[in-house]
Scaffold this motif. Structure first.
Motif, PDB file in Angstrom:
ATOM      1  N   HIS A 196      -7.300  -1.602 -19.341  1.00 55.05           N
ATOM      2  CA  HIS A 196      -8.469  -0.761 -19.594  1.00 55.05           C
ATOM      3  C   HIS A 196      -8.487   0.456 -18.672  1.00 55.05           C
ATOM      4  O   HIS A 196      -8.834   1.560 -19.095  1.00 55.05           O
ATOM      5  N   VAL A 197      -8.103   0.252 -17.418  1.00 56.67           N
ATOM      6  CA  VAL A 197      -8.079   1.381 -16.471  1.00 56.67           C
ATOM      7  C   VAL A 197      -7.068   2.423 -16.925  1.00 56.67           C
ATOM      8  O   VAL A 197      -7.362   3.626 -16.948  1.00 56.67           O
ATOM      9  N   GLY A 198      -5.864   1.989 -17.293  1.00 58.58           N
ATOM     10  CA  GLY A 198      -4.857   2.896 -17.835  1.00 58.58           C
ATOM     11  C   GLY A 198      -4.304   3.869 -16.809  1.00 58.58           C
ATOM     12  O   GLY A 198      -4.449   3.705 -15.598  1.00 58.58           O
ATOM     13  N   ASP A 199      -3.662   4.933 -17.317  1.00 58.44           N
ATOM     14  CA  ASP A 199      -3.050   5.937 -16.431  1.00 58.44           C
ATOM     15  C   ASP A 199      -4.087   6.958 -16.003  1.00 58.44           C
ATOM     16  O   ASP A 199      -5.275   6.841 -16.298  1.00 58.44           O
ATOM     17  N   HIS A 200      -3.619   7.990 -15.300  1.00 58.58           N
ATOM     18  CA  HIS A 200      -4.548   8.982 -14.741  1.00 58.58           C
ATOM     19  C   HIS A 200      -5.282   9.772 -15.806  1.00 58.58           C
ATOM     20  O   HIS A 200      -6.329  10.365 -15.546  1.00 58.58           O
ATOM     21  N   ASN A 201      -4.754   9.790 -17.018  1.00 57.00           N
ATOM     22  CA  ASN A 201      -5.376  10.586 -18.088  1.00 57.00           C
ATOM     23  C   ASN A 201      -6.115   9.712 -19.099  1.00 57.00           C
ATOM     24  O   ASN A 201      -6.455  10.177 -20.174  1.00 57.00           O
ATOM     25  N   SER A 202      -6.364   8.464 -18.748  1.00 61.32           N
ATOM     26  CA  SER A 202      -7.046   7.559 -19.679  1.00 61.32           C
ATOM     27  C   SER A 202      -8.528   7.920 -19.802  1.00 61.32           C
ATOM     28  O   SER A 202      -9.099   8.630 -18.953  1.00 61.32           O
ATOM     29  N   ILE A 203      -9.153   7.418 -20.833  1.00 59.66           N
ATOM     30  CA  ILE A 203     -10.580   7.679 -21.050  1.00 59.66           C
ATOM     31  C   ILE A 203     -11.400   7.081 -19.912  1.00 59.66           C
ATOM     32  O   ILE A 203     -12.394   7.664 -19.468  1.00 59.66           O
ATOM     33  N   HIS A 204     -10.964   5.921 -19.410  1.00 58.68           N
ATOM     34  CA  HIS A 204     -11.676   5.294 -18.278  1.00 58.68           C
ATOM     35  C   HIS A 204     -11.653   6.218 -17.059  1.00 58.68           C
ATOM     36  O   HIS A 204     -12.700   6.433 -16.411  1.00 58.68           O
ATOM     37  N   ASN A 205     -10.482   6.745 -16.723  1.00 59.09           N
ATOM     38  CA  ASN A 205     -10.379   7.609 -15.536  1.00 59.09           C
ATOM     39  C   ASN A 205     -11.076   8.947 -15.729  1.00 59.09           C
ATOM     40  O   ASN A 205     -11.590   9.527 -14.775  1.00 59.09           O
ATOM     41  N   LYS A 206     -11.112   9.424 -16.951  1.00 61.79           N
ATOM     42  CA  LYS A 206     -11.871  10.650 -17.227  1.00 61.79           C
ATOM     43  C   LYS A 206     -13.366  10.388 -17.035  1.00 61.79           C
ATOM     44  O   LYS A 206     -14.087  11.237 -16.480  1.00 61.79           O
ATOM     45  N   SER A 207     -13.805   9.238 -17.491  1.00 64.21           N
ATOM     46  CA  SER A 207     -15.219   8.877 -17.285  1.00 64.21           C
ATOM     47  C   SER A 207     -15.520   8.722 -15.803  1.00 64.21           C
ATOM     48  O   SER A 207     -16.584   9.125 -15.320  1.00 64.21           O
ATOM     49  N   ARG A 208     -14.576   8.101 -15.049  1.00 65.95           N
ATOM     50  CA  ARG A 208     -14.765   7.961 -13.598  1.00 65.95           C
ATOM     51  C   ARG A 208     -14.882   9.318 -12.930  1.00 65.95           C
ATOM     52  O   ARG A 208     -15.731   9.528 -12.054  1.00 65.95           O
TER      53      ARG A 208
END
Length: 771
Positions: A130-142
């Motif tokens: 779910h966390v994914g890479d640096h460009n994932s939706i989760h990291n963008k939300s973070r």
């Protein structure tokens, strides 16, 4: 056409009481666009909902039962949330910022970490996916969450101001001064606002006047205040005052929650009506801290529309969820004896026991003691008459200021005369001016203090009643005063008054001891037994001393003492066929023995819990007399009463641990002079024995966690009357709660540095200047 152009009505949102459980939240996109950032800030300030102490339920996957692991909170501490209601985990960042289109299209993990939640416990790797890479939706939300809290979305003037070091310094000076003002007003329980806060007003309210006072006595604050006089950074608006107060309250509660940690705790709950006739539910928790000390802390007050058990339970669950406290960690409940609280089937006690069978209920000892007194006062006719006439005397004298002043003046002259004759000792705090005190069935120790004040001012009270009898405006007042004088000058009244003072003096000491915050239930039962023994000694050996004291008192005030060998003449209708009895029989048997026996019987009935298995087992932990009460079998039974805290293997290990523990305790000089379980817990932590005997120490903490009295929440209601009085009767529930927490928990509030309050206040919303 009008229906398409009609503006949607905006719903008011309570940002301080948003749903804490992620499974119960509304989608962020369902809120008005102007409220979303405030909601996001509120959730980010609270942090992810992580009830670490919750007993997570198991789910079968084939033949294997699995559950959520609380250690996952440590791995994903900044975003992972758990819903107690749905037994699923959620992502805080994605809930706040994942777009509605991405949720609908199923991008970035779809809706599993937002809508229904993720609960496939056998696939922990999905959390990392779910966390994914640096460009994932989760990291963008973070990143969006971090940008929001860093105040990066600001106007050009705001960016210019926040880059100016001078402006930052001046703003910090002004904000610190505002926090100091709020801190002072909260600690003293004073109001903030004034009736007229205009510049021409003589009294602009405590907050503004105190801020001006600080500026007048601090040149640095004065210069900054004068520069900001015409700007939007004066920090004087009511909204700013409330936000600073909320930040102070939140930081105080954060400190308390960190102190509780994963400890077991007990609930202490009571309800009362405030000045605006709102029913308020006060909640406190009792726990053992890391130093082995018993702590009771007030954590909040909540308005309830009904006092039925279901409504109260919902309110308690809301407050516990707000602070990430699990109902599964409750090990005790302390309430009064109301049916909605202690009902066996539908009371609050029963509802919580249904969710957690180990949350043992304890009826408030202080309430039980008061009920013992009220029962005697209502069931014996002479004692009933004593308190009835005492109440009439207090009401007659207190009915006018003139009579109260006359009583104080007469008593003052008598005190001066006694001091001159050497009958009284002078000194600081002695011989203070006093007045008659009213008694109440619900006010602890009030009957005792009422009788003490009446006996102390006996002669002065009679003189004032003589004045009322002679100079009464109405015939009814004169007659009433005459009747009361006759009653007070009777031997029956004086004898009953002295008898009840002796009895209530014993129970009053018990009541004061029970109200201590660090009192443990085993020691409380010991104190009850001591009070019973003292009453028994009074019955066996107290008659002659009481009669001598009453006779001496009657001799001073020229009251006729009846001959104890003569026949007793009753004012009541004589019983047909009844035998004559002497005065000695009446006063000694019908009054003295009967009242003492009634008090003893009530104590035995009310405190029958002393025979309960739980308390009998806990008494074996008492360290007095070289652990004389120690009983290994009963301590094993005590552990078996807590099946979720002691597994079958741990119970077996406990038996071996107890054998080593008792030898160590009895041979160690450090533990030879201990008197209570509370002392034992502190000493065990001091010498780090809690690491050597963890299972035994767990038993000790469980015993100390059980509540004794509801004095903490009763004190909260006393504080509520100081905070919310007649002139502040319109203050809101959240504002009341934010004022009460720092006021009641002053010792914790004093430990909170201004810098923590500043940082919390800055993160509450976009500020013009960023620190």
């Amino acid at each position: 056409m009008e229906r398409y152009l009609k503006r949607k009505e905006r719903i008011e949102i309570d940002f301080n009481n948003l749903p804490a459980d992620p499974g119960l939240r509304l989608p962020i996109w369902s809120y008005d666009v102007n409220d979303r950032d405030k909601i996001r800030r509120s959730y980010l300030l609270k942090g992810p909902h992580q009830p670490r102490s919750h007993q997570f339920p198991q789910t079968l996957y084939g033949n294997i039962a699995r559950r959520f692991n609380s250690n996952w909170f440590d791995e994903y501490s900044d975003w992972l949330e758990y819903s107690v209601e749905k037994d699923a985990v959620y992502c805080l960042y994605c809930y706040l910022f994942k777009s509605q289109e991405q949720i609908i299209k199923g991008k970035g993990g779809g809706d599993s970490f937002i809508g229904e939640g993720f609960k496939n416990w056998k696939k922990k790797e999905k959390l990392l996916c779910h966390v994914g890479d640096h460009n994932s939706i989760h990291n963008k939300s973070r990143q969006k969450c971090e940008d929001l809290m860093k105040n990066q979305e600001q106007s050009v003037p705001a960016l210019w101001l926040s880059k100016d070091d001078k402006n930052k310094k001046q703003y910090r000076i002004m904000l610190t001064a505002a926090i100091d003002c709020v801190r002072f007003l909260l600690r003293q329980g004073l109001s903030f606002r004034g009736h007229d806060e205009s510049t021409n007003s003589d009294n602009r309210g405590n907050y503004l006047e105190l801020l001006d006072f600080l500026a007048d006595h601090n040149e640095e604050i004065k210069i900054v205040a004068s520069q900001y006089a015409s700007s939007n950074l004066k920090l004087t608006s009511p909204k700013v005052q409330k936000e600073i107060c909320f930040a102070a309250s939140a930081q105080t509660l954060t400190y308390i929650m960190k102190d509780i940690g994963n400890s077991y705790f007990s609930l202490i709950v009571d309800e009362s009506r405030d000045i605006s006739t709102k029913e308020q539910l006060a909640i406190a928790v009792r726990y053992v801290d890391k130093l082995g000390q018993v702590i009771e802390r007030f954590i909040g007050i909540k308005h309830v529309t009904s006092t039925n058990a279901v409504t109260l339970k919902v309110a308690i669950e809301d407050i516990l969820a707000k602070h990430s406290l699990s109902i599964q960690r409750i090990r005790g409940q302390g309430y009064d004896g109301a049916s909605n609280m202690r009902g066996e089937f539908h009371g609050l006690k029963a509802l919580i026991l249904n969710d957690n069978p180990q949350a043992f209920y304890v009826h408030c000892f202080a309430h039980q003691l008061q009920l013992c007194l009220v029962a005697v006062a209502k069931n014996h006719w002479q004692v009933k008459h004593l308190f009835e006439f005492t109440s009439r005397i207090v009401n007659t004298i207190g009915a006018s200021c003139k009579r109260s002043d006359a009583l104080k003046s007469i008593q003052h002259e008598k005190v001066l005369l006694h001091l001159k004759n050497g009958n009284l000792i002078s000194g600081k705090g002695l011989n203070q001016k006093t007045n008659l005190q009213k008694s109440s069935d619900t006010r602890w120790s009030s009957h005792f203090h009422s009788l003490i004040s009446l006996m102390h001012m006996y002669a002065s009270v009679i003189e004032v009643l003589e004045i009322v009898k002679e100079d009464g405006v109405h015939d009814q007042q004169s007659v009433e005063a005459g009747v009361l004088i006759d009653i007070m000058e009777s031997f029956d009244f004086i004898f009953t008054m002295h008898l009840m003072i002796d009895i209530l003096g014993i129970t009053n000491e018990l009541s004061q001891s029970l109200q201590r915050k660090d009192q443990d239930i085993e020691n409380a039962m010991k104190l009850v037994q001591i009070s019973k023994q003292r009453l028994q000694l009074l019955r066996e050996n107290g008659w002659n001393g009481l009669l001598d004291e009453v006779s001496r008192f009657c001799g001073i005030f020229e009251v006729i003492v009846p001959n104890m060998n003569e026949t007793y003449k009753t004012r009541r209708r004589p019983v047909r066929g009844g035998e004559d009895k002497t005065n000695l029989h009446h006063y000694r048997v019908d009054l003295f023995y009967t009242v003492v026996d009634m008090q003893l019987q009530e104590l035995n009935n009310r405190f029958s819990e002393s025979s309960a298995e739980l308390l009998l087992c806990m008494s074996c932990l008492n360290p007095s007399d070289s652990f004389r009460a120690y009983d290994e079998r009963k301590l094993i039974c005590l552990a078996q009463l807590y099946p979720s805290d002691f597994s079958t293997i741990e119970v077996i290990a406990l038996k071996n641990q107890l054998a080593t523990y008792i030898i160590d305790m009895r041979t160690s000089e450090e533990f030879s002079s201990l008197r209570s379980i509370a002392d034992l817990a502190k000493q065990i932590v001091k010498f780090k024995k809690n690491a050597v005997y963890p299972l035994v120490y767990k038993l000790i903490t469980l015993s100390l966690t059980l509540p004794v009295a509801t004095a903490t929440v009763e004190r909260a209601f006393s504080a509520m009357k100081i905070i919310k009085h007649r002139l502040r009767s319109r203050m809101g529930d959240d504002w009341l709660n934010d004022c009460l927490v720092p006021y009641i928990e002053k010792d914790v509030f004093d430990l909170i540095p201004n810098e923590d309050v500043i940082q919390y206040y800055q993160k509450m919303q976009n500020r013009l200047i960023k620190l």
